[in-house]
Motif scaffolding. Structure first.
Motif, mmCIF file in Angstrom:
data_model
loop_
_atom_site.group_PDB
_atom_site.id
_atom_site.type_symbol
_atom_site.label_atom_id
_atom_site.label_comp_id
_atom_site.label_asym_id
_atom_site.label_seq_id
_atom_site.Cartn_x
_atom_site.Cartn_y
_atom_site.Cartn_z
ATOM 1 N N THR A 1 0.828 -1.203 0.000
ATOM 2 C CA THR A 1 0.000 0.000 0.000
ATOM 3 C C THR A 1 0.865 1.256 0.000
ATOM 4 O O THR A 1 0.626 2.190 -0.776
ATOM 5 C CB THR A 1 -0.943 -0.001 1.221
ATOM 6 N N ILE A 2 1.889 1.292 0.853
ATOM 7 C CA ILE A 2 2.785 2.445 0.914
ATOM 8 C C ILE A 2 3.473 2.650 -0.431
ATOM 9 O O ILE A 2 3.553 3.773 -0.945
ATOM 10 C CB ILE A 2 3.819 2.273 2.050
ATOM 11 N N THR A 3 3.960 1.572 -1.022
ATOM 12 C CA THR A 3 4.647 1.666 -2.317
ATOM 13 C C THR A 3 3.702 2.184 -3.397
ATOM 14 O O THR A 3 4.078 3.041 -4.199
ATOM 15 C CB THR A 3 5.242 0.302 -2.703
ATOM 16 N N ALA A 4 2.481 1.690 -3.414
ATOM 17 C CA ALA A 4 1.507 2.135 -4.417
ATOM 18 C C ALA A 4 1.206 3.624 -4.265
ATOM 19 O O ALA A 4 1.128 4.358 -5.262
ATOM 20 C CB ALA A 4 0.223 1.319 -4.307
ATOM 21 N N ARG A 5 1.043 4.084 -3.033
ATOM 22 C CA ARG A 5 0.764 5.514 -2.815
ATOM 23 C C ARG A 5 1.940 6.376 -3.240
ATOM 24 O O ARG A 5 1.775 7.451 -3.814
ATOM 25 C CB ARG A 5 0.415 5.774 -1.355
ATOM 26 N N MET A 6 3.161 5.935 -2.925
ATOM 27 C CA MET A 6 4.331 6.693 -3.341
ATOM 28 C C MET A 6 4.458 6.706 -4.862
ATOM 29 O O MET A 6 4.815 7.731 -5.456
ATOM 30 C CB MET A 6 5.592 6.145 -2.691
ATOM 31 N N ALA A 7 4.150 5.576 -5.503
ATOM 32 C CA ALA A 7 4.185 5.516 -6.973
ATOM 33 C C ALA A 7 3.185 6.498 -7.575
ATOM 34 O O ALA A 7 3.483 7.166 -8.573
ATOM 35 C CB ALA A 7 3.909 4.096 -7.456
ATOM 36 N N GLU A 8 1.998 6.607 -6.962
ATOM 37 C CA GLU A 8 1.006 7.566 -7.434
ATOM 38 C C GLU A 8 1.535 8.993 -7.339
ATOM 39 O O GLU A 8 1.375 9.792 -8.264
ATOM 40 C CB GLU A 8 -0.285 7.452 -6.621
ATOM 41 N N GLU A 9 2.171 9.318 -6.229
ATOM 42 C CA GLU A 9 2.743 10.657 -6.047
ATOM 43 C C GLU A 9 3.864 10.917 -7.061
ATOM 44 O O GLU A 9 3.937 11.999 -7.634
ATOM 45 C CB GLU A 9 3.269 10.839 -4.627
ATOM 46 N N LEU A 10 4.725 9.955 -7.252
ATOM 47 C CA LEU A 10 5.821 10.117 -8.211
ATOM 48 C C LEU A 10 5.312 10.300 -9.626
ATOM 49 O O LEU A 10 5.902 11.025 -10.423
ATOM 50 C CB LEU A 10 6.795 8.932 -8.124
ATOM 51 N N ALA A 11 4.213 9.636 -9.944
ATOM 52 C CA ALA A 11 3.631 9.754 -11.284
ATOM 53 C C ALA A 11 3.046 11.135 -11.532
ATOM 54 O O ALA A 11 2.939 11.581 -12.682
ATOM 55 C CB ALA A 11 2.558 8.678 -11.496
#
Length: 147
Positions: free
Chosen positions: A135-145
């Motif tokens: 979940t943390i990785t997915a949220r960070m990926a969303e922010e990076l995108a």
């Protein structure tokens, strides 16, 4: 440091775990020609179980690791030049026997250490940690995108 104080998941805890995983890998790669980027590209090629399209593989590895695609491409090129990967007649890339053997050796060495460490944690806690980190990785990926 008070080791009895409750610990909560935070960037420091995650970073320390990642650094220890990297140290285990670095030890296993000592004496090989591989660096971490080459290892990950090789390992992912072996794990694919079939020849891969080089451009798609570079894109996938770069996305998975947050590397610049050029770095993943350079690692793939180095693996081709070293003979650990080869091009097929269909312009795909696959591991050679040497590449597969080296990947097996590194996996065995790191696997024993990782299995002992993860074996100290209950399967339920490992499943919870996996859900949380995913979940943390997915949220960070969303922010990076977004940037």
């Amino acid at each position: 440091m008070d080791t009895t104080a409750p610990v909560t998941l935070n960037p420091s805890v995650i970073g320390q775990a990642e650094k220890h995983h990297t140290a285990v890998l670095t030890r296993a790669l000592a004496g090989t020609t591989l660096d971490e980027k080459q290892w990950i590209v090789l390992n992912q090629t072996v794990a694919a179980g079939a020849p891969v399209d080089p451009a798609a593989h570079i894109t996938r590895v770069a996305a998975m690791t947050q590397w610049n695609p050029g770095d993943a491409g350079n690692a793939l090129t180095a693996l081709l030049e070293s003979g650990l990967l080869r091009e097929t007649s269909a312009d795909l890339v696959e591991p050679t026997e040497d590449g597969t053997a080296l990947a097996g050796k590194v996996r065995a060495e790191t696997g024993a250490i990782v299995a002992a460490a993860y074996g100290a944690v209950s399967p339920e806690d490992l499943a919870t940690a996996a859900r949380v980190l995913t979940t943390i990785t997915a949220r960070m990926a969303e922010e990076l995108a977004r940037t």
